[in-house]
Scaffold this active site. Structure first.
Site: not given
Ligand code: BEZ
Length: 202
Positions: A26, A99
């Site tokens: 997301y 992350e």
């Molecule tokens: C993502 O784009 O889903 C995402 C954003 C921040 C941390 C981990 C994943």
């Protein structure tokens, strides 16, 4: 300043034995898929809203001037659109590292259109994590993003790439687009000031 979430994430056994798992992206994962994937599809999840409420001192800011990146917050009836990636379990080691600043894996339903869904994973940074920045007005968030930069680049680049990716997905995200509007205004003001200062000095 932050809890390293790598070992917590690696203890998750929910999909053990499966040779592929859906990951719903997301945020940066929509526009920066720096990992191998088997397939990717536009998708959405329900009950979550995308918010620029997570502080970033390791990617898009520094300890002195943290930036802001997105996380998901629970919101009844909300739909969050993004991109789902079918990946092998080894890829999670890379994502857990990328992350590591407060993001934890969570199992959720991922919807593909109205009729199809699959169980998969999201990474969320909840309000309990040390880097959580929390709510602020879209204008304040834009100001913070405007100033911040870190090892992964300017925070404004992250915002603009995300807004562009959401537009390409046909998603109307009022929160992100409002912050983008304020950021672009700040950039115009800074460029005008720069021009004036240059003109005065000539
Ligand atoms: C993502 O784009 O889903 C995402 C954003 C921040 C941390 C981990 C994943």
């Amino acid at each position: 300043m932050s809890v390293n979430t790598i070992s917590i994430n690696q203890q998750m056994a929910h999909f053990e034995g499966q040779d592929s798992v859906w990951l719903f992206g997301y945020g940066s994962i929509i526009f920066k898929a720096d990992f191998p994937f088997i397939e990717r599809r536009p998708a959405h999840i329900v009950g979550w809203a995308r918010r620029f409420w997570q502080g970033s001192h390791d990617h898009r800011g520094t300890a002195e001037a943290p930036g802001r990146v997105v996380t998901l917050v629970p919101q009844a009836g909300a739909t969050c659109c993004g991109m789902a990636y079918l990946i092998t379990p080894e890829v999670f080691a890379h994502l857990d590292h990328r992350e590591k600043n407060g993001y934890l894996r969570l199992v959720t339903d991922i919807h593909f259109g109205d009729a199809e869904k699959a169980e998969g994973l999201i990474y969320i940074a909840s309000e309990e994590n040390a880097a959580f920045a929390g709510p602020a007005s879209e204008k304040e968030i834009a100001r913070q993003i405007f100033r911040a930069a870190g090892p992964s680049g300017r925070n404004s680049e992250y915002l603009l790439l995300l807004a562009q990716a959401l537009r390409e997905l046909g998603t109307d995200d009022a929160h992100v687009f409002e912050i983008e509007k304020h950021l672009l205004q700040l950039e115009r003001e800074a460029a005008a000031e720069h021009q004036t200062a240059g003109g005065n000095g000539a």
